[in-house]
Design a protein around this motif. Structure first.
Motif, short mmCIF file in Angstrom:
data_model
loop_
_atom_site.label_atom_id
_atom_site.label_comp_id
_atom_site.label_asym_id
_atom_site.label_seq_id
_atom_site.Cartn_x
_atom_site.Cartn_y
_atom_site.Cartn_z
N PRO A 58 1.17 -1.50 0.20
CA PRO A 58 0.17 -0.12 0.05
C PRO A 58 1.30 1.33 0.24
O PRO A 58 0.90 2.11 -0.91
CB PRO A 58 -0.77 0.47 1.33
N LEU A 59 1.74 1.33 0.47
CA LEU A 59 3.02 2.45 0.65
C LEU A 59 3.26 2.81 -0.79
O LEU A 59 3.38 3.56 -1.26
CB LEU A 59 3.94 1.84 1.41
N GLU A 60 3.30 1.55 -1.11
CA GLU A 60 4.21 1.97 -3.09
C GLU A 60 3.16 2.44 -3.77
O GLU A 60 3.51 3.04 -4.07
CB GLU A 60 5.12 0.63 -3.78
N ALA A 61 2.03 1.84 -3.52
CA ALA A 61 1.15 2.28 -4.77
C ALA A 61 0.80 3.68 -4.21
O ALA A 61 0.27 4.15 -5.09
CB ALA A 61 -0.26 1.24 -4.16
N GLY A 62 0.05 4.46 -2.55
CA GLY A 62 0.46 5.63 -2.57
C GLY A 62 1.98 6.08 -3.26
O GLY A 62 1.20 7.30 -3.50
N LEU A 63 2.95 5.85 -3.29
CA LEU A 63 4.00 6.78 -3.61
C LEU A 63 3.66 7.39 -5.24
O LEU A 63 4.00 7.80 -5.66
CB LEU A 63 5.29 6.50 -2.96
N ALA A 64 3.62 5.96 -5.39
CA ALA A 64 3.65 5.62 -6.95
C ALA A 64 2.65 7.07 -7.79
O ALA A 64 2.17 7.54 -8.63
CB ALA A 64 3.16 4.16 -7.40
N ALA A 65 1.14 6.62 -6.91
CA ALA A 65 -0.20 8.40 -7.69
C ALA A 65 0.82 9.15 -7.16
O ALA A 65 -0.21 10.00 -7.67
CB ALA A 65 -0.93 7.93 -6.17
N VAL A 66 1.70 9.75 -5.68
CA VAL A 66 2.55 11.43 -5.65
C VAL A 66 2.74 11.51 -7.12
O VAL A 66 2.72 12.59 -7.14
CB VAL A 66 2.61 10.76 -4.64
N ALA A 67 3.90 10.65 -7.30
CA ALA A 67 4.70 10.44 -8.47
C ALA A 67 3.96 11.27 -10.08
O ALA A 67 4.39 11.66 -10.24
CB ALA A 67 5.70 10.02 -8.26
N ALA A 68 2.77 9.94 -9.77
CA ALA A 68 1.82 10.36 -11.28
C ALA A 68 1.63 12.03 -10.90
O ALA A 68 1.14 12.50 -12.46
CB ALA A 68 0.80 9.02 -11.03
N ALA A 69 1.24 12.60 -9.77
CA ALA A 69 0.21 13.59 -10.07
C ALA A 69 0.75 14.48 -9.53
O ALA A 69 0.92 16.26 -9.94
CB ALA A 69 -0.53 13.80 -8.55
N GLN A 70 2.52 14.17 -9.59
CA GLN A 70 3.35 15.74 -9.08
C GLN A 70 4.28 15.87 -10.16
O GLN A 70 5.02 14.85 -11.05
CB GLN A 70 4.20 15.64 -8.24
N PRO A 71 4.30 17.04 -10.93
CA PRO A 71 5.03 17.30 -12.17
C PRO A 71 6.31 17.45 -12.08
O PRO A 71 7.17 17.95 -10.70
CB PRO A 71 4.75 18.21 -12.76
N ALA A 72 8.32 17.20 -12.55
CA ALA A 72 9.12 17.36 -12.51
C ALA A 72 9.15 18.64 -12.01
O ALA A 72 8.38 19.74 -12.59
CB ALA A 72 9.92 16.17 -13.49
N PHE A 73 10.06 19.40 -11.40
CA PHE A 73 10.46 20.73 -10.98
C PHE A 73 11.81 21.06 -11.13
O PHE A 73 12.34 19.72 -10.93
CB PHE A 73 9.70 21.35 -10.11
N ALA A 74 12.36 21.87 -11.21
CA ALA A 74 13.78 21.97 -11.28
C ALA A 74 14.13 22.77 -10.07
O ALA A 74 12.90 23.14 -9.00
CB ALA A 74 14.22 23.71 -11.92
#
Length: 195
Positions: A58-74
């Motif tokens: 469940p932790l990995e699934a949650g973090l995968a969703a976080v990454a998919a929703a956050q655009p890369a940044f500088a």
């Protein structure tokens, strides 16, 4: 497993910072410090502590969703600071609002997976350079007798501004204290969304 969520700067950013930090190692104020090694340099977003194997999915699934929703940044490394006389760190510049959001979302994902998150001190984006080897006998920020004066070391890095780099991968990392040249390993990684 002792886990945390992090961003890892690219080797160019790490080498650039290392070049300005190395001369500090020989200063008298640095004598009571344990310097962190380059292979371990990272920006902690959320410290999770001990995590059981059954909590990983469940932790990995949650973090995968976080990454998919956050655009890369500088981001860029620059300046320095300290936590009392306990730790010297390099600062982080650039899209600090984005790293703050990513840290908050990572902590929320961990909580939703049933984990406790150590965020009692709030989030300060930083890369730990050194820790005091002086025992904690007189309290956290008491300026213990014999404790290092980290203000002078932080001041020596005030003018440093590294080159920008893309923060584009969220990592779940495991701590192996006292093991080899890098006490950390990546358990899982997810690319941030392309903007």
């Amino acid at each position: 497993m002792k886990l945390f969520v992090a961003l890892v700067p690219p080797s160019e950013a790490v080498e650039e910072l290392a070049a300005v930090v190395r001369p500090l190692h020989s200063l008298p104020q640095a004598a009571p410090l344990r310097w962190t090694g380059l292979p371990s340099w990272h920006l902690t977003l959320a410290f999770l502590g001990q995590v059981d194997a059954e909590q990983l999915p469940p932790l990995e699934a949650g973090l995968a969703a976080v990454a998919a929703a956050q655009p890369a940044f500088a981001l860029r490394l620059g300046g320095a600071g300290h936590f009392g006389d306990r730790a010297l760190w390099a600062g982080v510049h650039g899209d600090t609002a984005a790293i703050g959001r990513l840290a908050g979302a990572s902590a929320d994902a961990a909580r939703q997976a049933g984990l406790g998150v150590d965020d009692g001190h709030g989030f300060t984006a930083h890369l730990t350079l050194a820790r005091s080897s002086t025992p904690r006998s007189a309290g956290r920020h008491a300026g213990r007798p014999g404790g290092p004066d980290l203000r002078l070391l932080a001041a020596a890095l005030t003018g440093f501004r590294g080159l920008p780099w893309p923060a584009d991968t969220l990592r779940l990392m495991r701590s192996h204290q006292g093991a080899g040249p890098s006490p950390y390993e990546t358990v899982a990684a997810w690319p941030l969304a392309q903007s």
